[in-house]
Scaffold this active site. Structure first.
Site, PDB file in Angstrom:
ATOM      1  N   SER A  35       0.850  -1.189   0.000  1.00 46.57           N
ATOM      2  CA  SER A  35       0.000   0.000   0.000  1.00 46.57           C
ATOM      3  C   SER A  35       0.886   1.239   0.000  1.00 46.57           C
ATOM      4  O   SER A  35       1.767   1.375   0.853  1.00 46.57           O
ATOM      5  CB  SER A  35      -0.889   0.007   1.256  1.00 46.57           C
ATOM      6  OG  SER A  35      -1.439   1.293   1.462  1.00 46.57           O
ATOM      7  N   LYS A  90     -10.649  -6.707 -12.544  1.00 49.40           N
ATOM      8  CA  LYS A  90     -11.082  -6.204 -13.843  1.00 49.40           C
ATOM      9  C   LYS A  90     -10.979  -4.685 -13.835  1.00 49.40           C
ATOM     10  O   LYS A  90     -11.061  -4.098 -12.753  1.00 49.40           O
ATOM     11  CB  LYS A  90     -12.507  -6.649 -14.171  1.00 49.40           C
ATOM     12  CG  LYS A  90     -13.558  -6.430 -13.088  1.00 49.40           C
ATOM     13  CD  LYS A  90     -14.050  -5.110 -12.643  1.00 49.40           C
ATOM     14  CE  LYS A  90     -14.395  -3.995 -13.527  1.00 49.40           C
ATOM     15  NZ  LYS A  90     -15.095  -2.882 -12.797  1.00 49.40           N
TER      16      LYS A  90
END
Ligand code: NAP
Length: 312
Positions: A35, A90
């Site tokens: 992160s 996606k």
């Protein structure tokens, strides 16, 4: 033995779906987070970059990439070249060129590469595919209308080049359509509505063609991000024999000829990780670009229409 896996990009979908689905799957152990903000969950080690993760934890052999599509090429390439098996959210990349190159790298590196399309992982979608197999489509209608302010708060990337705009949710519908359609679909026409102050469409319409069209076939899609009130994620398909399939709630429910056939709680992400476990066991990649190609082709042949500026 469990696959030790890390999540890259701890945003909305990572927190909502990937963390619980990995944690609940006995084939995986969620071992670390990458992160940029050093955010984490469950007290797991967090690294600012993939390089730091791979140097510190060589036994993390797989990563789930949950970053936005723009920039995902480099993130994915880095993971594959570091010898990790990779699952990606996606859409799999910002362009078709990128995804072709990533598939080639995965093959050369002998790594498992899984481009997920979460909406396909509904039992109703599988049943619609089964019912349509070998049939011809007389009518197809995609109605994907949602309120962007409600579902994408503060996500500036969706309006940037490579951010997909209304095709960010719309590509979910296209992933279902390409899964269930009994024949290949091409883009015959498209219309892209782009707000004057944005780079990506807020609304789009598509008309599909097939290689051997049925006379009078009417195959269309509407995507709209300005839908307040009730939201709709519906696909209706009618065969030349007159059978009517209605997929609603983003593919979670199916009615056949007006009668409910399947309605199950969404198990998309647990099923995605079940499939990833199978792909890892068989050392097989799964890369499907068809939904992305329909979006790209809409940009190639579509009219671009400027519409009024939109404030998030
Ligand atoms: P998001 O909330 O904006 O999170 C994306 C995360 O990626 C950020 O929190 C950030 O995590 C990291 N990141 C790295 N580079 C970034 C950049 N340039 N700009 C912004 N974030 C960056 O997005 P999301 O909704 O989770 O969507 C991520 C992907 O999942 C998209 O491809 C989307 O289509 C797909 N998806 C989303 C949903 C949904 O409901 N939101 C559903 C299905 C699929 P760190 O700060 O931790 O690095």
């Amino acid at each position: 033995m469990k696959t030790r896996i890390a999540i890259v990009g701890l945003g909305k979908i990572a927190i909502d779906q990937h963390v619980p689905s990995i944690t609940a799957n006995e084939n995986f152990e969620l071992a670390a987070i990458v992160s940029g903000r050093l955010a984490t969950v469950n007290g797991l080690p967090s690294f600012r970059t993939q390089d730091e993760l791979y140097a510190a934890m060589p036994d993390v052999t797989a990563v789930a990439l949950c970053t936005p599509p723009a920039g995902r090429f480099e993130t994915t390439r880095q993971a594959l070249l570091a010898g990790r098996d990779v699952l990606i959210e996606k859409p799999p990349a910002a362009t078709l060129g990128e995804i072709a190159e990533l598939a080639a790298i995965a093959e050369a590196q002998d790594k498992v590469f899984f481009t997920t399309w979460h909406s396909r992982f509904n039992p109703a979608v599988a049943e619609a595919k089964r019912l349509l197999a070998g049939k011809r489509l007389a009518r197809l209608r995609v109605d994907w209308r949602e309120d962007v302010r409600r579902w994408h708060p503060g996500q500036a990337w969706i309006w940037q080049p490579g951010g997909f705009g209304v095709f960010d949710p719309g590509i979910n519908a296209l992933s279902i359509v390409t899964e269930i359609a009994p024949e290949p679909l091409f883009v015959a026409h498209a219309r892209l509505e782009v707000p004057a102050n944005k780079q990506t469409p807020i609304g789009a319409e598509m008309t599909f063609a097939t290689p051997d069209p049925v006379a009078g076939a009417d195959l269309t899609a509407i995507f709209d991000w300005r839908q307040e009130g009730p939201q709709s994620w519906n696909i209706t398909a009618e065969t030349t024999e007159g059978q009517l399939l209605e997929l609603t709630d983003g593919g979670a429910k199916l009615a056949v000829d007006g009668k409910p056939a399947i309605a199950e709680d969404s198990q998309e992400y647990p099923r995605i990780y079940a499939m990833f476990a199978e792909l890892l066991a068989s050392r097989t990649s799964h890369v499907d670009v068809r939904p992305l190609r329909l979006v790209a082709d809409s940009y190639l042949v579509g009219d671009r229409v400027a519409v009024e500026a939109f404030e998030d």
